[in-house]
Scaffold this active site. Structure first.
Site, short mmCIF file in Angstrom:
data_model
loop_
_atom_site.label_atom_id
_atom_site.label_comp_id
_atom_site.label_asym_id
_atom_site.label_seq_id
_atom_site.Cartn_x
_atom_site.Cartn_y
_atom_site.Cartn_z
N ARG A 173 8.29 -3.80 6.72
CA ARG A 173 9.67 -3.89 6.21
C ARG A 173 9.96 -2.87 5.13
O ARG A 173 9.06 -2.44 4.40
CB ARG A 173 9.91 -5.31 5.70
N GLU A 281 10.81 -14.65 4.50
CA GLU A 281 9.55 -14.39 5.21
C GLU A 281 9.42 -15.12 6.53
O GLU A 281 10.19 -16.04 6.82
CB GLU A 281 8.37 -14.86 4.33
C1 LIG Z 1 7.32 -7.77 14.48
C2 LIG Z 1 7.24 -7.66 12.98
C3 LIG Z 1 5.97 -7.35 12.42
C4 LIG Z 1 5.85 -7.25 11.01
C5 LIG Z 1 6.99 -7.37 10.17
C6 LIG Z 1 8.26 -7.72 10.72
C7 LIG Z 1 8.37 -7.83 12.15
C8 LIG Z 1 9.69 -8.12 12.83
C9 LIG Z 1 9.36 -7.94 9.68
C10 LIG Z 1 10.59 -8.67 10.14
C11 LIG Z 1 9.78 -6.58 9.09
C12 LIG Z 1 8.74 -8.82 8.57
C13 LIG Z 1 7.46 -8.25 7.98
C14 LIG Z 1 6.32 -9.21 7.88
C15 LIG Z 1 5.19 -8.44 7.82
C16 LIG Z 1 3.78 -8.87 7.71
C17 LIG Z 1 3.03 -8.40 6.61
C18 LIG Z 1 1.67 -8.71 6.57
C19 LIG Z 1 1.07 -9.48 7.59
C20 LIG Z 1 1.87 -9.95 8.65
C21 LIG Z 1 3.21 -9.65 8.71
C22 LIG Z 1 5.52 -7.05 8.19
C23 LIG Z 1 5.58 -6.13 6.99
O1 LIG Z 1 6.56 -6.09 6.26
N1 LIG Z 1 4.46 -5.43 6.66
C24 LIG Z 1 3.37 -5.32 7.51
O2 LIG Z 1 2.37 -4.65 7.18
N2 LIG Z 1 3.40 -5.89 8.76
C25 LIG Z 1 4.48 -6.57 9.13
N3 LIG Z 1 4.58 -7.01 10.42
C26 LIG Z 1 3.36 -7.22 11.22
C27 LIG Z 1 2.71 -5.94 11.73
O3 LIG Z 1 3.63 -5.14 12.42
C28 LIG Z 1 1.57 -6.31 12.64
O4 LIG Z 1 0.61 -7.02 11.86
C29 LIG Z 1 0.92 -5.08 13.28
O5 LIG Z 1 -0.25 -5.47 13.94
C30 LIG Z 1 0.56 -4.07 12.20
O6 LIG Z 1 0.06 -2.92 12.88
P1 LIG Z 1 -1.42 -2.43 12.55
O7 LIG Z 1 -1.54 -2.40 11.06
O8 LIG Z 1 -2.32 -3.44 13.19
O9 LIG Z 1 -1.48 -1.08 13.21
N4 LIG Z 1 6.87 -7.16 8.76
#
Ligand SMILES: Cc1cc2c3c(c1C)C(C)(C)C[C@H]1C=C(c4ccccc4)[C@]4(C(=O)NC(=O)N=C4N2C[C@H](O)[C@H](O)[C@H](O)COP(=O)(O)O)N31
Ligand SMILES: [K+]
Ligand SMILES: [Mn+2]
Length: 500
Positions: A173, A281
Site C-alpha cells: 500500500r 486493515e
Molecule cells: C492483494 C493485496 C496484498 C497486499 C496488500 C493489499 C492487497 C489488496 C492492500 C489492500 C494494499 C493492503 C495491504 C496489506 C498488506 C500486507 C502487509 C504485510 C503482510 C500481509 C499483507 C500489503 C501491504 O501494504 N504491504 C505488503 O508488504 N504486502 C501487502 N499485501 C500482501 C502482499 O502482496 C503479499 O504478501 C505478497 O506475497 C508479497 O509479495 P512477496 O513479498 O512475496 O514478493 N497490502
C-alpha cells in the site's frame, strides 16, 4: 492489433466482467472522498457487481476512473469465484480448488522471462516534473480513519535487487503525501522490504515502479508469496505458457507491463521517511494509535493509457463479503502452504484460509489413508506441520492451523468448524508455537496482552486419535453420509412431489 484475453489486459478484463453481467457502470458523479470506498465496501459485503466509477469527482485529463472490488466474490450466487477465474483465464464455473491448482500449475516448470517491447498502451500519455501533482488526482479516501488518500492498493510494486537478477513484483500500500511524493508500508519479511534493505546497504535510493491496472494474472502472482529470489514476471510467463510484454520505464531501468492502465515511477528514498497510516486493515480494524513511519516514494513520472485510465482499488475490511486481502492474500498463501507441505512429503490434499476467520486461520486437509502409512501421532504430526509453516514467510499471516481429515471440505467453513468443535479437545489437541514470527497486524498481537512480533500461533488437531491409524469409527449423521444411495436417490426423486 487484436485485444488480448482478459487475464492479460485489464481493460479486456473490465469488458469481460461487463459481459458476465458482473460489473455496474456508474456514470453519475461520485466523490473519491469516502463515497467511492463506501460503495465498494458495501459491494463486497453484499457480493454485488463490481462498481466501475466512470465519473469520479475531480478526475481530469483522463486520470482517472476507478474500479472497485476487482477481486471480490461475484454477484452470481451459483459461481461466486468467477471474478477470480477471470483473472487467470479459467472458466466462470471454476471452484476455489481449481483456482489454487491453476496458481500452482507452473511450479516445477521452466520460468518464461518477459519480452521487452518498444511501447504500449501505458505510454499513451506521459507526465513529468511540474506536470505531476498527486494532490490534484482524485486519489480515494478509503476509510474515515485512514491517514491519507491511498492511491496504491491494487497496483504492482516493481523493484529490483541491486546486485542479483531478481525483480520482485508485489502489492504494497501507498498513500499520497504531497505534490510529488507517496509514503507506503515497507514491512519485513516482505520481499520489497528485503530488497529495500539491500539498497540501504548500497547507499542508493531504490528505483520503483507501481503498475496500476496491470494484467490481472500478474496482479495475482504479485499477491502470491513465491520463494525468495523468484522473479514473479517469469512465473507469470510459465503460467501463461508465453512471455509477458513489458516496456521500459521513462526515468529508470525497470520494466512494467505494457498494457497497464497507469504507471507511477521514481525512487524510494533510503533516508526520507514520513508518517504513514492509519489504514483500514485486512482484519477489519483501523487502530487510531497507529504510529507507522515509512519510506517516501519520490515520483519522477506518471504514464497512462488513453480512453480514461482506470485505477483499481481495494477497500480492506471485515470479510463478511471478502475483499482482495482475503480472496488474494489468503487464497494465494494457502496455495504456497499446500506446495510447501506437499514438497516435504506430507499427505496434504488442500489448504484454505476460511474467509470467516478473516484468513487468520488455515485448514489443512489430510489424506487419512496416506497418514496411516506415516505411523505417527497427533503431537509429532502437528508439530512437524507447525515447524514447517510457521517458520516460513508463506505462513506469516496464519496464526491457527486446523488439521482436518479428507471427509472435511476445507472450502466449506461449516465442515471445518464442525470438525474443530467436535474433534479438537481443548487442553490436549492444540500445539502452541511461541518462538515463531507473528503477523504483527493481527489485533491480538498489535494490541493484545502478550508479545507483539513473536508467538501467538497454534496447530489444532481436528483428527481423533484412531484416525491416525484406521478407518473412522463413526457414521457421519448428515443426508450425504447417513443413508444408502438408493434411499437418497428415492428422496431426491420425490422431493418436489412432497412439496418440501
Ligand atoms: C492483494 C493485496 C496484498 C497486499 C496488500 C493489499 C492487497 C489488496 C492492500 C489492500 C494494499 C493492503 C495491504 C496489506 C498488506 C500486507 C502487509 C504485510 C503482510 C500481509 C499483507 C500489503 C501491504 O501494504 N504491504 C505488503 O508488504 N504486502 C501487502 N499485501 C500482501 C502482499 O502482496 C503479499 O504478501 C505478497 O506475497 C508479497 O509479495 P512477496 O513479498 O512475496 O514478493 N497490502
Ligand atoms: K509476490
Ligand atoms: Mn517475491
Amino acid at each position: 492489433y487484436s485485444t488480448p484475453p482478459p487475464h492479460l489486459d485489464f481493460r479486456a478484463f473490465v469488458s469481460a466482467l461487463r459481459s458476465d453481467n458482473d460489473l455496474a457502470d456508474i456514470d453519475a458523479e461520485v466523490d473519491p472522498r469516502l463515497e467511492v470506498a463506501a460503495i465498494t465496501r458495501r459491494a463486497y459485503e453484499l457480493q454485488s457487481k463490481a462498481p466501475l466509477f466512470n465519473n469520479v469527482k475531480g478526475a481530469h485529463d483522463g486520470l482517472f476512473r476507478i474500479l472497485g472490488a476487482s477481486g471480490g466474490l461475484s454477484s452470481d450466487p451459483q459461481y461466486p469465484y468467477r471474478r477470480l477465474a477471470r483473472h487467470v483465464g479459467l472458466p466462470p464455473t471454476s471452484s476455489l480448488g481449481d483456482f489454487i491448482d491453476t496458481m500452482l500449475s507452473a511450479k516445477g516448470k521452466e520460468p518464461i522471462p518477459p519480452v521487452h517491447v518498444g511501447t504500449g498502451p501505458c505510454k499513451e500519455h506521459k507526465l513529468f516534473g511540474d506536470n505531476i501533482d498527486l494532490t490534484k488526482l482524485p486519489a480515494p479516501l478509503l476509510n474515515k480513519a485512514d491517514g491519507g488518500n491511498y492511491i496504491q492498493t491494487m497496483g504492482i510494486n516493481i523493484v529490483q535487487h541491486p546486485t542479483k537478477p531478481w525483480v520482485n513484483w508485489s502489492i504494497a500500500r501507498a498513500m499520497v503525501l504531497d505534490k510529488t511524493r507517496l509514503v507506503g508500508l515497507i514491512m519485513k519479511p516482505q520481499h520489497i522490504a528485503r530488497i529495500y534493505e539491500q539498497w540501504e546497504e548500497s547507499g542508493k535510493d531504490m528505483p520503483f515502479a507501481i503498475a496500476l491496472g496491470a494484467p490481472p494474472i500478474a496482479v495475482m502472482v504479485s499477491s502470491m508469496p513465491l520463494p525468495e529470489g523468484v522473479t514473479e514476471s517469469e512465473y507469470v510467463g510459465a503460467l501463461c505458457g508465453e512471455p509477458l510484454e513489458l516496456v521500459k520505464c521513462e526515468t529508470n531501468d525497470l520494466y512494467v507491463p505494457a498494457r497497464s492502465e497507469i504507471v507511477i515511477e521514481g525512487t524510494l528514498s533510503i533516508t526520507e521517511r514520513a508518517k504513514e497510516g492509519p489504514f483500514g486493515e485486512m482484519h477489519g480494524y483501523s487502530f487510531l494509535d497507529e504510529e507507522s513511519v515509512q519510506p517516501i516514494y519520490n515520483v519522477k513520472a506518471i504514464t497512462y493509457r488513453g480512453g480514461n485510465a482506470i485505477l483499481p482499488i481495494s477497500v480492506p475490511g471485515r470479510a463478511t463479503g471478502p475483499d482482495e486481502t482475503h480472496t488474494l492474500i489468503g487464497t494465494l498463501a494457502s496455495a504456497e502452504i499446500r506446495q510447501l507441505l506437499q514438497e516435504n512429503g506430507l499427505p496434504v490434499l488442500n489448504v484454505f484460509t476460511p474467509y470467516e476467520t478473516q484468513v487468520i486461520w488455515a485448514a489443512v486437509q489430510i489424506d487419512r489413508k496416506k497418514l496411516w502409512t506415516l505411523k505417527t501421532n497427533a503431537e509429532d504430526f502437528c508439530r512437524r506441520i507447525g515447524d514447517l509453516i510457521f517458520r516460513r514467510k508463506c505462513g506469516m499471516q496464519i496464526h491457527r492451523l486446523l488439521i482436518v481429515g479428507d471427509d472435511i471440505d476445507p472450502f466449506n467453513f461449516k465442515d471445518v468448524i464442525w470438525s474443530y468443535a467436535s474433534r479438537c479437545r481443548p487442553g490436549m489437541d492444540e500445539y502452541h508455537f511461541e518462538d515463531v514470527a507473528a503477523y504483527g497486524l493481527v489485533p491480538y498481537m498489535s494490541h493484545g496482552p502478550g508479545t507483539k512480533v513473536t508467538g501467538g500461533k497454534v496447530v489444532a488437531n481436528c483428527l481423533l486419535p484412531h484416525e491416525y491409524n484406521q478407518e473412522q469409527l463413526w457414521v457421519t449423521c448428515d443426508f450425504e453420509n447417513g443413508y444408502p444411495e438408493e434411499i437418497k436417490e428415492k428422496v431426491l426423486r420425490r422431493w418436489t412431489e412432497f412439496g418440501l
